[in-house]
Design an enzyme around this catalytic site. Structure first.
Site, PDB file in Angstrom:
ATOM      1  N   TYR A   1       0.070 -15.672  14.057  1.00  0.00           N
ATOM      2  CA  TYR A   1       0.386 -14.231  14.174  1.00  0.00           C
ATOM      3  C   TYR A   1      -0.021 -13.721  15.504  1.00  0.00           C
ATOM      4  CZ  TYR A   1       0.495 -14.655   9.038  1.00  0.00           C
ATOM      5  OH  TYR A   1       0.767 -15.044   7.521  1.00  0.00           O
TER       6      TYR A   1
ATOM      7  N   GLU B   1     -17.008  -4.038  -6.496  1.00  0.00           N
ATOM      8  CA  GLU B   1     -15.709  -3.119  -7.189  1.00  0.00           C
ATOM      9  C   GLU B   1     -16.133  -1.607  -6.823  1.00  0.00           C
ATOM     10  OE1 GLU B   1     -15.505  -5.028 -11.004  1.00  0.00           O
ATOM     11  OE2 GLU B   1     -13.717  -6.027 -10.347  1.00  0.00           O
TER      12      GLU B   1
END
Ligand SMILES: [Zn+2]
Length: 400
Positions: free
Chosen positions: A303, A380
């Site tokens: 990348y 979360e």
């Protein structure tokens, strides 16, 4: 309540749905460019929203378009959805049910947050002048999924209004949960792989002068590459060259014919990327030539550098400060030397990628298992923050 406080409250009120989707994805991870089960879950999650959906031809990508109440530019939000070839050992009750695959980089959370943002934005179409593109991509972990989506026309999915700006979030346990971390300019490195094969002539270990021994030449190349990095690379545009794999020979009394080395190059600018790649090849072939051997150099381009637009990065910092408070928004002092294929999108349109801290509150970000670990757990509790950030970046870009 201010508009941003209201947005964050709405993201928090919707947290159960975000967590539910995240856990369903977490149980069934898929790797690479073909993610049929994941794609089906994404399409199902978008189904009751006023979002036009298209799927990739070469991969399992999903592109959604939400049209605002008024015309205007097009803004892209990215979530990647692939997992890693890691056996999960977290003991979580929603652990991976697929042997040898795990959402160890948190891409399940990215999809869930993007869908949460899609719900919030769908309810706020009156505030949007333009289109939001939801880029749900496979194959971030080394498969160039974003490049494939660009080749398939991602930026022109709204033909009358090509994508003009882009934003992506990535969770990380390196930061305290619920923080937004970003920087202007280079954010992550370019990562290129290379291999060097030194070719000599085999023989008896007792008579090296009758052979052409590649082993000392390979050893000299390993060291010469480190000298090349320190002497030829600008310290303010740094590079890392690491040889991670060396092989030669089989037994103590035989000089082998070849020695091979494999390594990675990490750089933070296109100039230093080109210079270091050329430097590695030059050093390898010339050190070998000095000893009358040859060296073959091959490389696989990874990348490019992930470069944040300075204005957009500043906007991310300001938006996070407004949404979350100053203490939860920070500017990273240095880039990370990992790589990210959102770089391909940022080569084409001004935008930014930011890290969302997701270290479980009972752990220390300095020592918590990191992204890609078989033990990594993401908090979360950070997900509503990410949902609101995605949504707010699009609302600002399309305010009209
Ligand atoms: Zn990742």
């Amino acid at each position: 309540m201010s508009a941003t406080a209201e947005l964050l409250a709405a993201a928090r009120a919707d947290a159960d749905r975000t967590v539910d989707l995240r856990r369903r994805l977490h149980r069934r991870p898929e790797i690479g460019l073909q993610l049929p089960r994941t794609q089906a879950m994404v399409l199902e999650a978008f189904a009751d929203l006023p979002v036009e959906l298209t799927t990739g031809t070469g991969t399992s990508s999903v592109v959604g378009v939400l049209r605002g109440a008024r015309p205007g530019p097009t803004y892209l939000l990215r979530g990647d959805m692939d997992a890693l070839p890691v056996q999960e050992d977290t003991g979580l009750d929603f652990s991976s049910e697929v042997p040898g695959a795990m959402h160890a980089c948190g891409h399940d959370t990215h999809v869930a947050m993007l869908l949460g943002a899609a719900r919030l934005l769908s309810e706020r179409r009156d505030a949007l002048a333009g289109q939001v593109v939801f880029m749900v991509q496979p194959g971030e972990e080394g498969f160039h999924g974003a490049r494939v989506m660009l080749e398939e026309g991602l930026l022109d999915v709204v033909p009358e209004a090509p994508v003009r700006g882009a934003f992506a979030l990535h969770v990380s346990t390196m930061w305290r949960s619920g923080t937004i971390n970003v920087r202007p300019g280079p954010m992550m490195a370019a990562a290129d792989q290379f291999a060097i094969t030194v070719r000599g002539r085999g023989g008896h270990a007792s008579t090296p002068y009758l052979a052409a021994d590649p082993v000392p030449v390979a050893a000299e190349i390993v060291l010469a590459l480190q000298a090349m990095v320190t002497r030829r690379v600008d310290v303010f545009d740094p590079a890392v060259v690491t040889i991670g794999h060396v092989t030669a020979g089989a037994v103590n009394n035989v000089i082998p014919e070849t020695a091979t080395m494999e390594g990675t190059i990490r750089t933070l600018s296109a100039d230093s990327r080109a210079a270091v790649l050329a430097g590695v090849e030059r050093v390898a072939t010339h050190v070998a030539a000095a000893h009358d051997l040859t060296a073959e150099f091959t490389h696989v381009a990874g990348y490019p550098v992930t470069v944040n637009d300075p204005d957009v990065a500043a906007q991310v910092t300001a938006t996070a400060a407004t949404l979350l408070g100053e203490q939860l928004s920070s500017v990273m002092p240095v880039p990370l030397m990992g790589a990210e294929d959102f770089s391909y999108v940022l080569e084409r349109v001004p935008g930014a990628m930011a890290f969302l801290g997701a270290c479980p509150p009972e752990l220390d970000p300095e020592t918590a298992p990191g992204n890609h670990s078989n033990l990594v757990r993401f908090d979360e509790g950070a997900l509503p923050t990410g949902v609101a950030m995605y949504a707010q970046m699009a609302l600002q870009a399309l305010a009209g």
